[in-house]
Motif scaffolding. Structure first.
Motif: not given
Ligand SMILES: Nc1ncnc2c1ncn2[C@@H]1O[C@H](COP(=O)(O)OP(=O)(O)OP(=O)(O)O)[C@@H](O)[C@H]1O
Ligand SMILES: [Mg+2]
Lengths: 323, 510
Positions: B347-351, B450-468
Motif C-alpha cells: 500500500k502507500g507508505g513512506l518508502l 507507514r503512511k504519513f502526514m505531509h504539510l502540502g497535503f495538509h494544506i489541501y485537506g484544510l482548504g478543501y476537505q475540512s468540515p469547517n
C-alpha cells in the motif's frame, strides 16, 4: 644529490647562455662533440645547407641529424620510428630518439610542432584522446610501451609528468604529494610521511610548506603549485620525468627555482623537458632535440646544438631567425 | 610603410550601401540600448512583484493568524446578541431600492447615503460557528470587559463571561460569581497554586444562557479584552508552540501540524537519500563512461524531458510499480502472515513516497551533476592519470570531490521541487491524519511502511476537505507559511553545506 661531471655542468652554470663557449674540460666527458666543436670552422662545412623545410613541404622524409655523442650514453627511453595521427592529421613523423639515462634532455621547436604530443605519447596520455592512432615503438628500459599486453596504469606509475599549467588536486598539500602512493593503497603513515618530506625537499618546497602541510594545495602560489606538482611527480620515484613547459606560467624567480631543481634532479632522474625558452634549454639540459612540423630535425649535445648546429634550420631557430 | 598607407587612403570611398545601412541602424529601435533595458527591467520587476506579492500575502496572513483578537458582543435588530471574534469584513453596494427601504431608520439611512450607498458585512466567529452580520442590522456593539475565549479540545472555541468554577467535590461551595474573581481562581488552579480540585468552568453567554466547559476539555483560555501586549504575545507564542508541537484535533481544524512537519522532513530526507546516489551514479555514467553518441544524446534528452512530466504521472507510476508490484511481492515474501487484510508494503507508505519523489527529482540531480562533472578541469584528470591512477580512482578522488558543490546544487533544486510536491503523494502514501509518526521509539525506529502526514497535503485537506472550512481558512495560510519556511530551511542548510564544500575545494586564486 650528486652532480655528474659532464659537458654541460659548466654550461648550466654560465650566466649568459646566449654565447656558450665549450670549455676545455669538455674533452674528458664527451670527446666527440668537443672535437667537432673545435675542429669545425665557425660556419661549418658539415652544416647542411638547409632545404629541409622545402623537403618537408614536398612531403619527403627527413632524417634526423643525430650527433655522434648521443649514442654514448646508456639509454633509458628509446623511441623508434614513432608516428602519430590525430584523426587523419599526422602530428608526428617517424620520430627516432634515444633518451639517455640520468641526463636532462630538452625538446625545442616552434609552437605546434608536436613536442607535447611526443611527450604525452611517452606515458600514453594520448590514449585518453579517442582519435589518436600511433605507429612505431617506444621502450622504457627495454620494456615496450605500446605493446598490446602493457598495463597502462602500471606504465604511468613508472613515469612522472608535470604539465604546463600547475594542476594541484583539490586536497591538502600532504595528500597531493602522496597521491601516487595513495592510489597504490599505501596506508602506512611513516612511509607516507617519509616520501612526502623527501619529495617536498626534492622539489625545494619543504621549507615553504612544512608548517601548512594540511592546508589546501590551492592556497599555494603558482610557482609553489608547480613545484608541488614536481614533488608529486617524483614521489613515486619514476624512471623518467616528463616536464611539459613547466615554467611557462611562472615568474623568473619561481622559474629559476624550478631550473635549479631540474639541475639537482639530474643524475638521479632521467628528465625529458619541453621548453620554449632557449636559454632555459641551454642552461638545464645535457641534450637537445629540435623538432619541426612533427619531425626531429636535429638531436645532439646541448652546447653543440646551440653553438654549432649541423642543420641550418636549427641555427635559424636557436638564433631566433624563425619560429 | 607610411607610403603604402597613403596609397590605401587614396582608394575610392566605399560604395553607398554601407553608409545607408549605417543610417538605418541609427534609426532602428533595437539599435538603442535604452528601451531594451527598460523592457528587460520591467519584466524582472513584474516577476518580482508577483513573487513578493504572493510571499507577503502568505507571510502576512500566516503570521497574524494566531494573534489574539478582541471579543465583541454585537446586538442586532432581531434582538439577538452574539459574542465572538471578528474575522473579516466585506464591503458591498446597496441598490437604490434597498437604500430607500431604510428610510424608517433615519440615522442609518443618513449614514448610508453619506457613504454613497456602500455598506459592509462582518464575519464573526461565535461558539456556534461563523456568522455574517450585516452592518444595517447592528444596533449595539460592546466589548465585554471579562469576555473569555476558551479553546476546547473538542468543539472548537467558545466565548462567554466566566460565571463560576465548579469544584470537583459537590460539597464544596462554588467559587464566587464575580467574573474577575472567577478568572483569578481559574488561573490559580491552572498554575496549581490552589488546593481545591475543580471540574468545570461555567460561562455566561450574552443571551443569558450558561455553558459548562469541563476543565479537562480546556486547552487555552484568556480574557481577550483584558490582555495587554505581554498577554497577547503570550497567547500568540503559546498558539504557535501548540501549532508546531502537537497533533491536529477536531478533524484537523484545531491543534498543530507536528506530524505533518515530521512527515515532510522524514520523507524529504529519504528522498534525498535515494535521489543523490542514484542521480550521481547516472550522471557519472553518462559523462564519464558512456561513449558520446546518439544513444547518450537520446538518454540525455529523455532525462531532461522527465523533468517536464506532470507529477501526478509519477504518482500513478509509483502506485502501480512501487505499491502494487514491488510492495505486493515484498509482502508475499516477508509479511505473508498479515495478508491479505493488512498489507505492509503493498500500500502507500513512506518508502514508496520517497522513491516516487526521488524519481521525480532525479532529472535535476542528473543535469546538475553532469554540469559539475563537465566543469572539472581536464588538467586535474590528466594529472591524476599521469600519476598512474585508474579511471575510477580519478573519479573518486579528484572528480567527485571537485563536483560535490555542483551535486549539492542539484540536491537543493531537488529539495525545492520535492519537499512541496503533493499530487503524487496522494497516491503513494500520504494521509489526512496519521496516528503514528514514521519515526518513533518502537522497533525498528523508522517505519518505512507507514503512511504519513505531509504539510502540502495538509494544506489541501484544510482548504478543501475540512468540515469547517471557515475555521481552517487562516490555518491554510499558516501551514503554507510553515511549508515555505521549512523548504527554505532545508534549502538554506543545503546551501550552507555547499558553501562549506566550496571553501574546502576552493578554486585556485592563482
Ligand atoms: N587533441 C588534439 N586533437 C587534434 N589535434 C591536436 C590535438 N592536440 C594537438 N593537436 C595538433 O597536433 C599538433 C602538435 O601539437 P602539440 O600540442 O604537440 O604542439 P606543441 O609543440 O606542444 O606546441 P606548443 O609549443 O604550442 O605547446 C598541432 O598541430 C596541434 O594542432
Ligand atoms: Mg605543448
Amino acid at each position: 644529490m650528486t652532480f655528474p661531471m659532464n659537458s654541460t655542468s659548466v654550461l648550466s652554470a654560465e650566466p649568459e647562455p646566449q654565447a656558450p663557449r665549450p670549455a676545455d674540460g669538455d674533452t674528458a666527458a664527451s670527446p666527440d662533440s668537443a672535437a667537432e666543436t673545435r675542429n669545425l670552422p665557425r660556419l661549418g662545412t658539415l652544416r647542411t645547407s638547409g632545404g629541409r623545410l622545402e623537403a618537408i613541404a614536398r612531403g619527403e622524409t627527413v632524417t634526423t641529424e643525430d650527433h655522434a655523442g648521443v649514442a654514448l650514453d646508456e639509454t633509458v627511453l628509446e623511441i623508434e620510428h614513432f608516428r602519430l595521427w590525430y584523426g587523419s592529421k599526422q602530428a608526428l613523423f617517424d620520430v627516432t630518439l634515444k633518451i639517455p639515462r640520468g641526463k636532462v634532455t630538452s625538446l625545442i621547436g616552434p609552437s605546434g610542432c608536436g613536442k607535447s604530443t611526443l611527450l604525452r605519447s611517452v606515458n600514453r596520455m594520448n590514449d585518453l584522446i579517442d582519435t589518436v592512432r600511433i605507429d612505431g615503438t617506444m621502450r622504457l628500459n627495454g620494456d615496450s610501451i605500446y605493446h598490446k599486453g602493457v598495463d597502462v596504469i602500471e606504465l604511468r606509475k613508472r613515469m612522472g609528468m608535470v604539465f604546463q599549467k600547475p594542476n594541484p588536486f583539490p586536497m591538502s598539500i600532504y595528500e597531493n604529494v602522496v597521491y601516487p602512493l595513495r592510489i597504490d593503497g599505501v596506508r602506512d603513515r611513516a612511509t607516507l610521511d617519509d616520501v612526502m618530506e623527501n619529495s617536498l625537499r626534492g622539489a625545494a618546497l619543504w621549507d615553504e610548506v612544512r608548517d601548512r602541510l594540511h592546508e589546501s594545495a590551492l592556497s599555494l602560489s603558482g610557482g609553489q603549485q608547480q613545484r608541488l606538482c614536481i614533488a608529486r611527480a617524483i614521489a613515486a620515484e619514476p624512471e623518467v620525468l616528463l616536464l611539459d613547459e613547466p615554467c611557462s606560467a611562472l615568474d623568473p624567480i619561481a622559474t629559476s627555482k624550478v631550473e635549479d631543481l631540474i639541475s639537482e634532479l639530474r643524475g638521479s632522474y632521467s628528465v625529458l623537458i619541453v621548453t620554449h625558452n632557449m636559454q632555459q634549454a641551454a642552461r638545464v639540459s645535457d641534450y637537445t632535440a629540435f623538432m619541426y612540423l612533427g619531425r626531429v630535425i636535429e638531436y645532439g649535445l646541448t652546447p653543440t646544438v646551440f653553438t654549432n648546429p649541423h642543420c641550418k634550420e636549427t641555427e635559424d631557430y636557436v638564433t631566433g631567425r624563425f619560429g | 610603410m607610411s607610403v603604402t598607407f597613403l596609397v590605401e587612403s587614396t582608394a575610392p570611398p566605399r560604395p553607398k550601401p554601407g553608409r545607408s545601412r549605417r543610417a538605418r541602424a541609427r534609426t532602428s529601435l533595437l539599435a538603442h540600448g535604452e528601451p531594451l533595458v527598460w523592457l528587460n527591467g520591467g519584466a524582472l520587476a513584474l516577476a518580482l512583484a508577483m513573487i513578493v506579492g504572493m510571499l507577503s500575502l502568505i507571510f502576512g496572513q500566516g503570521i497574524s493568524t494566531f494573534w489574539p483578537q478582541p471579543l465583541y458582543a454585537i446586538h442586532t435588530l432581531d434582538g439577538e446578541v452574539r459574542l465572538g471574534e471578528l474575522t473579516r469584513a466585506e464591503v458591498f453596494q446597496l441598490s437604490a431600492d434597498e437604500l430607500e427601504s431604510l428610510r424608517q431608520r433615519p440615522a442609518l439611512h443618513a449614514r448610508l447615503v453619506a457613504a454613497g450607498g456602500s455598506t459592509r458585512r462582518t464575519q464573526m466567529r461565535t461558539a456556534d460557528g461563523f456568522v455574517w452580520i450585516d452592518d444595517r442590522t447592528v444596533t449595539k456593539v460592546e466589548k465585554p470587559e471579562w469576555g473569555l475565549v476558551v479553546e476546547r479540545r473538542e468543539g472548537g472555541r467558545c466565548y462567554g463571561v466566566p460565571a463560576t468554577l465548579l469544584p470537583a467535590d459537590d460539597s464544596t461551595k462554588p467559587s464566587s460569581s464575580e467574573p474577575g474573581a472567577v478568572w483569578r481562581t481559574f488561573t490559580a488552579w491552572r498554575r496549581g497554586t490552589t488546593d481545591i480540585a475543580y471540574r468545570g468552568l461555567v460561562l455566561k453567554t450574552p443571551d443569558d444562557n450558561t455553558l459548562e466547559v469541563p476543565l479537562a476539555n480546556v486547552v487555552r483560555a484568556y480574557p481577550a479584552n483584558q490582555l495587554n501586549l505581554a498577554g497577547q504575545l503570550g497567547v500568540y507564542a503559546s498558539r504557535w508552540w501548540e501549532f508546531l508541537s502537537t497533533a491536529p484535533r477536531d478533524a484537523n481544524t484545531e491543534g498543530g501540524v507536528f506530524p505533518a512537519i515530521v512527515g515532510t522532513v522524514v520523507m524529504t530526507f529519504f528522498m534525498s537519500l535515494a535521489v543523490v546516489p542514484l542521480g550521481v551514479l547516472a550522471a557519472l555514467y553518462l559523462r564519464e563512461y558512456a561513449k558520446p553518441g546518439l544513444l547518450v544524446s537520446l538518454v540525455r534528452i529523455a532525462v531532461n524531458n522527465l523533468a517536464g512530466v506532470p507529477s501526478i504521472v509519477f504518482g500513478v507510476f509509483g502506485l502501480g510499480f512501487f505499491c502494487y508490484a514491488m510492495g505486493a511481492s515484498l509482502d508475499q515474501l516477508f509479511f505473508a502472515d498479515r495478508l491479505p487484510s493488512q498489507p505492509t508494503f503493498g500500500k502507500g507508505g513512506l518508502l514508496w513516497s520517497a522513491l516516487t519523489l526521488a524519481l521525480l527529482t532525479l532529472p535535476v540531480v542528473i543535469v546538475a551533476t553532469e554540469e559539475a562533472l563537465a566543469a572539472v578541469p581536464g588538467s586535474m584528470r590528466e594529472g591524476s592519470y599521469a600519476c598512474g591512477a585508474s579511471k575510477w580512482q580519478t573519479i573518486r578522488r579528484i572528480v567527485l570531490p571537485r563536483a560535490l558543490p555542483g551535486v549539492m546544487t542539484g540536491l537543493i533544486l531537488a529539495l525545492a521541487r520535492g519537499a512541496g510536491e503533493v499530487a503524487p503523494l496522494m497516491l503513494v502514501g500520504v494521509t489526512n491524519l496519521a496516528f503514528e509518526l514514521p519515526i518513533d521509539g518502537t522497533w525498528p525506529l523508522v517505519h518505512l511502511d507507514r503512511k504519513f502526514m505531509h504539510l502540502g497535503f495538509h494544506i489541501y485537506g484544510l482548504g478543501y476537505q475540512s468540515p469547517n472550512s471557515e475555521a481552517t481558512r487562516s490555518l491554510v495560510y499558516t501551514t503554507t507559511f510553515l511549508l515555505i519556511a521549512l523548504v527554505g530551511v532545508l534549502n538554506l542548510s543545503a546551501v550552507w553545506l555547499r558553501s562549506r564544500l566550496r571553501k574546502r575545494y576552493a578554486l585556485s586564486k592563482f
